[in-house]
Design a protein around this motif. Structure first.
Motif, PDB file in Angstrom:
ATOM      1  N   GLU A  39      -1.099   5.929   1.097  1.00 52.42           N
ATOM      2  CA  GLU A  39      -2.313   6.276   1.824  1.00 52.42           C
ATOM      3  C   GLU A  39      -3.438   5.352   1.400  1.00 52.42           C
ATOM      4  N   LEU A  40      -4.122   4.779   2.394  1.00 47.88           N
ATOM      5  CA  LEU A  40      -5.315   3.986   2.123  1.00 47.88           C
ATOM      6  C   LEU A  40      -6.491   4.768   2.666  1.00 47.88           C
ATOM      7  N   LEU A  41      -7.501   5.028   1.833  1.00 49.60           N
ATOM      8  CA  LEU A  41      -8.703   5.734   2.276  1.00 49.60           C
ATOM      9  C   LEU A  41      -8.323   7.016   3.019  1.00 49.60           C
ATOM     10  N   GLY A  42      -7.256   7.647   2.552  1.00 47.87           N
ATOM     11  CA  GLY A  42      -6.832   8.916   3.126  1.00 47.87           C
ATOM     12  C   GLY A  42      -6.013   8.808   4.398  1.00 47.87           C
ATOM     13  N   MET A  43      -5.646   7.551   4.798  1.00 49.78           N
ATOM     14  CA  MET A  43      -4.864   7.386   6.026  1.00 49.78           C
ATOM     15  C   MET A  43      -3.588   6.595   5.728  1.00 49.78           C
ATOM     16  N   ALA A  44      -2.561   6.852   6.516  1.00 47.34           N
ATOM     17  CA  ALA A  44      -1.314   6.116   6.322  1.00 47.34           C
ATOM     18  C   ALA A  44      -1.440   4.738   6.981  1.00 47.34           C
ATOM     19  N   PRO A  45      -1.147   3.650   6.257  1.00 47.81           N
ATOM     20  CA  PRO A  45      -1.270   2.316   6.865  1.00 47.81           C
ATOM     21  C   PRO A  45      -0.108   1.965   7.788  1.00 47.81           C
ATOM     22  N   THR A  90     -11.729  10.832  -1.911  1.00 53.00           N
ATOM     23  CA  THR A  90     -10.332  10.412  -1.884  1.00 53.00           C
ATOM     24  C   THR A  90     -10.182   9.055  -2.568  1.00 53.00           C
ATOM     25  N   ALA A  91      -9.023   8.862  -3.149  1.00 47.95           N
ATOM     26  CA  ALA A  91      -8.734   7.585  -3.802  1.00 47.95           C
ATOM     27  C   ALA A  91      -8.655   6.494  -2.733  1.00 47.95           C
ATOM     28  N   ALA A  92      -9.013   5.266  -3.122  1.00 52.30           N
ATOM     29  CA  ALA A  92      -8.922   4.156  -2.178  1.00 52.30           C
ATOM     30  C   ALA A  92      -7.464   3.922  -1.795  1.00 52.30           C
ATOM     31  N   ILE A  93      -6.597   3.996  -2.782  1.00 55.19           N
ATOM     32  CA  ILE A  93      -5.167   3.823  -2.530  1.00 55.19           C
ATOM     33  C   ILE A  93      -4.397   4.855  -3.321  1.00 55.19           C
ATOM     34  N   ILE A 150       3.375  -3.722   1.430  1.00 48.56           N
ATOM     35  CA  ILE A 150       3.595  -2.317   1.765  1.00 48.56           C
ATOM     36  C   ILE A 150       2.258  -1.561   1.737  1.00 48.56           C
ATOM     37  N   LEU A 151       1.431  -1.866   0.736  1.00 47.08           N
ATOM     38  CA  LEU A 151       0.125  -1.208   0.655  1.00 47.08           C
ATOM     39  C   LEU A 151      -0.740  -1.562   1.864  1.00 47.08           C
ATOM     40  N   GLU A 152      -0.696  -2.850   2.268  1.00 47.86           N
ATOM     41  CA  GLU A 152      -1.522  -3.304   3.394  1.00 47.86           C
ATOM     42  C   GLU A 152      -1.052  -2.733   4.729  1.00 47.86           C
ATOM     43  N   GLY A 153       0.209  -2.309   4.762  1.00 48.04           N
ATOM     44  CA  GLY A 153       0.736  -1.750   6.000  1.00 48.04           C
ATOM     45  C   GLY A 153       1.403  -2.770   6.903  1.00 48.04           C
ATOM     46  N   VAL A 154       1.764  -3.953   6.384  1.00 50.14           N
ATOM     47  CA  VAL A 154       2.493  -4.907   7.218  1.00 50.14           C
ATOM     48  C   VAL A 154       3.998  -4.772   7.012  1.00 50.14           C
ATOM     49  N   ARG A 155       4.395  -3.892   6.105  1.00 45.11           N
ATOM     50  CA  ARG A 155       5.811  -3.719   5.835  1.00 45.11           C
ATOM     51  C   ARG A 155       6.063  -2.233   5.632  1.00 45.11           C
TER      52      ARG A 155
END
Lengths: 305, 381
Positions: free
Chosen positions: A62-68, A2-5, A49-54
């Motif tokens: 998706e980061l590492l296949g999971m939603a942040p 899976t893609a990292a991001i 947004i990518l980091e999941g703080v927003r």
């Protein structure tokens, strides 16, 4: 694998401002990926947004296949985030700071101290973070982001405000981090930084990604205009225009700013031979296109950092 | 940079996110290290230490010294010429009188009257040939003036009675119910302690929250795999330790230097202070959730803590205040802390006095925390 991001169509609006306007991107595992753009381009919001703080208004990440988003405690130990501002507890030394943050991940003091040494701060371990220089604070911040050995690292303008020497030192560190197999995502408004560090770069402006590719490929894709300049006063600009036209040179721009006589062209050979014939080669400089030219090409305006 | 990968013994740990696998032998607790970080930061912050510990103590020392020994209305009286009423008194009656009055003899009536006006004497006494005793007093201190009049009335009445050679028909036997040692320090200590605890907990919670949000420490905590419970409970621990430290220092200073006498159940002040700390923290949490800057958090906290302290009788008793003001003070948690702390510290109050207060304080904390939770923001929008 899976893609990292992977992000798809993310949008974020603040009042009247569309900060992020439909950003889609994919970062492969192990890649050094840069988001390049001037201040206010939407880089930081995209990162948040990518980091999941927003939470984005629209779109999917998706980061590492999971939603942040919402906060995912399973994902958190696998990512490391370095902050633009130095987000430390008050009145703690460098050692106490990294040990505290490491403990949140179940990482003990030995590894925390090793990471401090890794970023070259072993001799500053007993210094309060408030008394550290900008470069030292940035390195500590990066060390804190790495102490738990994350596989995906976010760095938000890590070299902003550093002197050239400190920047270069930090570049070495960042390259090493990536060489160890970590995926690194970096925002910067320095074109040279992106050019030196990143495998791939997305150029961003007004909340959109204008173009993505390897820095060298991006430069090659645009017209390879070569900029030739010599010291002023050797050849009047009008005379140069006549000679170049007579030699059949394809001249894009020709100007003399009283310091240099500069010619932009796609075919440097005839220009150079004209200058050589006139014995006007003092101070000769020939420069290929840079990311700056790419940016100019894409946005129609000068890059403003 | 001198340290590079080549000299670094660490090799990249196997991917998979289990950071603890890298050094499983080292056990660390996020709760303790976070608490330690906050305590260290506070200890090293001289301004915070001053406002939390020393500033209230300065107040205690100040009030304690000012009011020391002023509780008995000892009056200085000037006697001009002969006053048969006093001169004839002997034995027990005279020594009782000397306890409350210092009588100085003079002859210059006009000059003495001037001295009373200036406050050098509290009163002047003369007796005419017809037996009429004249008292001229200053009302600068109304309590003392009232006491003086009472003393003279009773002395005159007693003398009249003795002159009639009859046993009195009615006698008053008045006795104070409190410990005889109920000096100002006995109500100053619980009051000022309450104020100190309120200041520490409200400001501590409000400023920490805003500072963490502003410096993005809050974001760092949110991005770390620790629970909100860990963060909140370690902050509570830090606030409780601070409040207990304040209580300890206050009681030691007040008993050793200002003659505070503790009653049997004084230890009940500890659970009381603990519950009150939670209530004050919830106020601070609310202020910190609303405020965007540290300056705003500071202002909001001040606007809450200072009037609350005055209305709750931290600095002076509220018994004389108008009824509506006393009603207002009854919605404030500090009022109950001061009241109950006074009860258990100096008036022999027991568990039954403290328990309802503790329950009320915890309920207050729960309600306000609930509201703060709704208003809580991780980020500056």
């Amino acid at each position: 694998m899976t893609a990292a991001i992977s992000a798809d169509g993310i949008r974020q609006r603040y009042g009247d401002v569309q900060a992020v306007d439909g950003v889609s991107l994919t970062v492969e595992a192990g890649e050094f990926y840069g988001i390049l753009g001037p201040n206010g381009a939407g880089k930081t919001t995209t990162m948040e947004i990518l980091e999941g703080v927003r939470e984005p208004d629209e779109g999917r990440v998706e980061l590492l296949g999971m939603a942040p988003w919402p906060r995912n405690p399973k994902l958190l130990p696998r990512i490391g985030v370095q902050f633009q501002a130095s987000a430390f507890f008050r009145k703690l030394t460098a050692r106490e700071t990294i040990r505290t943050f490491a403990s949140f991940y179940g990482v003990g003091p030995k590894r925390a101290d090793a990471m401090l040494e890794r970023v070259g701060l072993a001799d500053k371990a007993e210094t309060l973070t408030e008394q550290m220089s900008g470069g030292q604070a940035q390195r500590l911040s990066i060390a804190c982001a790495l102490a738990h050995d994350p596989e995906l690292v976010f760095l938000d303008e890590p070299t902003t405000g550093l002197d050239p020497q400190a920047r270069r030192n930090l570049w070495d560190l960042l390259r090493d981090i990536n060489d160890e197999g970590r995926t690194v995502v970096l925002t910067t408004h320095y074109l040279d930084e992106a050019e030196v560090l990143c495998d791939r770069v997305s150029i961003m402006d007004h909340g959109r990604i204008l173009h993505t590719g390897a820095p060298a490929a991006l430069i090659r894709e645009i017209d390879d205009t070569v900029r030739i300049s010599v010291a002023s006063g050797q050849l009047p600009v009008e005379r140069a225009r006549e000679l170049l036209a007579a030699a059949g040179a394809d001249v894009a721009t020709l100007e003399d700013d009283t310091v240099s006589l500069s010619v932009s062209t796609r075919l440097p050979a005839p220009v150079l031979s004209v200058l050589a014939e006139q014995n006007a080669l003092r101070g000769l400089e020939v420069r290929g296109a840079t990311l700056e030219d790419v940016f100019l090409q894409l946005t129609g305006r000068e890059f403003r950092a | 940079m001198t340290t590079t990968t080549s000299t670094e013994p660490k090799v990249p740990a196997p991917r998979g996110g289990s950071a603890d696998a890298a050094d499983g032998r080292e056990r660390v607790s996020a709760f303790w290290s976070l608490s330690r970080a906050m305590l260290l930061g506070m200890k090293r912050d001289r301004t915070a230490t001053f406002f939390i510990l020393l500033f209230p103590l300065v107040f205690l020392v100040f009030f304690g010294s000012v009011t020391k020994g002023s509780s008995t209305p000892h009056a200085k009286v000037a006697q001009v010429g002969a006053v048969k009423l006093f001169d004839s008194m002997t034995g027990e009656g005279r020594s009782e009188l000397d306890k409350v009055l210092t009588i100085t003899r003079t002859d210059d009536e006009a000059g003495t009257l001037e001295k009373v006006r200036k406050g050098d004497f509290d009163a002047m006494i003369t007796q005419g040939a017809d037996g009429k005793v004249e008292l001229r007093y200053t009302a600068a201190d109304q309590v003392r003036a009232g006491a003086l009049q009472g003393i003279f009335n009773s002395v005159v009445q007693e003398a009249n009675q003795q002159a009639t050679h009859q046993a009195p028909a009615y006698v008053v036997d008045a006795q104070q119910v409190e410990d005889k040692s109920l000096k100002p320090i006995q109500f100053l200590t619980p009051g000022l302690l309450g104020w100190a605890v309120a200041t520490g907990a409200v400001f501590g919670a409000a400023l920490t929250l805003v500072n963490w949000r502003k410096t993005k420490v809050l974001r760092r905590l949110r991005l770390a795999p620790i629970s909100a419970g860990t963060v909140v409970s370690s902050r509570i621990l830090v606030s409780l330790l601070t409040a207990f430290l304040q209580t300890g220092v206050f009681l030691v200073v007040a008993t050793s230097f200002f003659g505070l006498k503790l009653t049997g159940n004084w230890w009940l002040v500890l659970p009381l202070v603990a519950c009150a700390t939670l209530a004050f923290m919830s106020i601070g949490l609310l202020a910190g959730s609303v405020a965007r800057t540290e300056e705003a958090a500071n202002g909001i906290s001040q606007v809450i803590v200072l009037p609350m302290s005055f209305l709750s009788g931290s600095f002076f008793p509220m018994d004389g205040a108008p009824g509506w003001l006393q009603t207002v003070s009854k919605v404030m948690p500090l009022h109950y802390l001061v009241d109950s702390a006074q009860s258990v510290l100096t008036r022999g109050g027991g568990v039954t006095d403290a328990l309802p207060t503790m329950g009320g304080l915890l309920l207050f904390a729960a309600v306000l925390t609930g509201i703060a939770w709704k208003l809580f923001r991780w980020e500056d929008a």
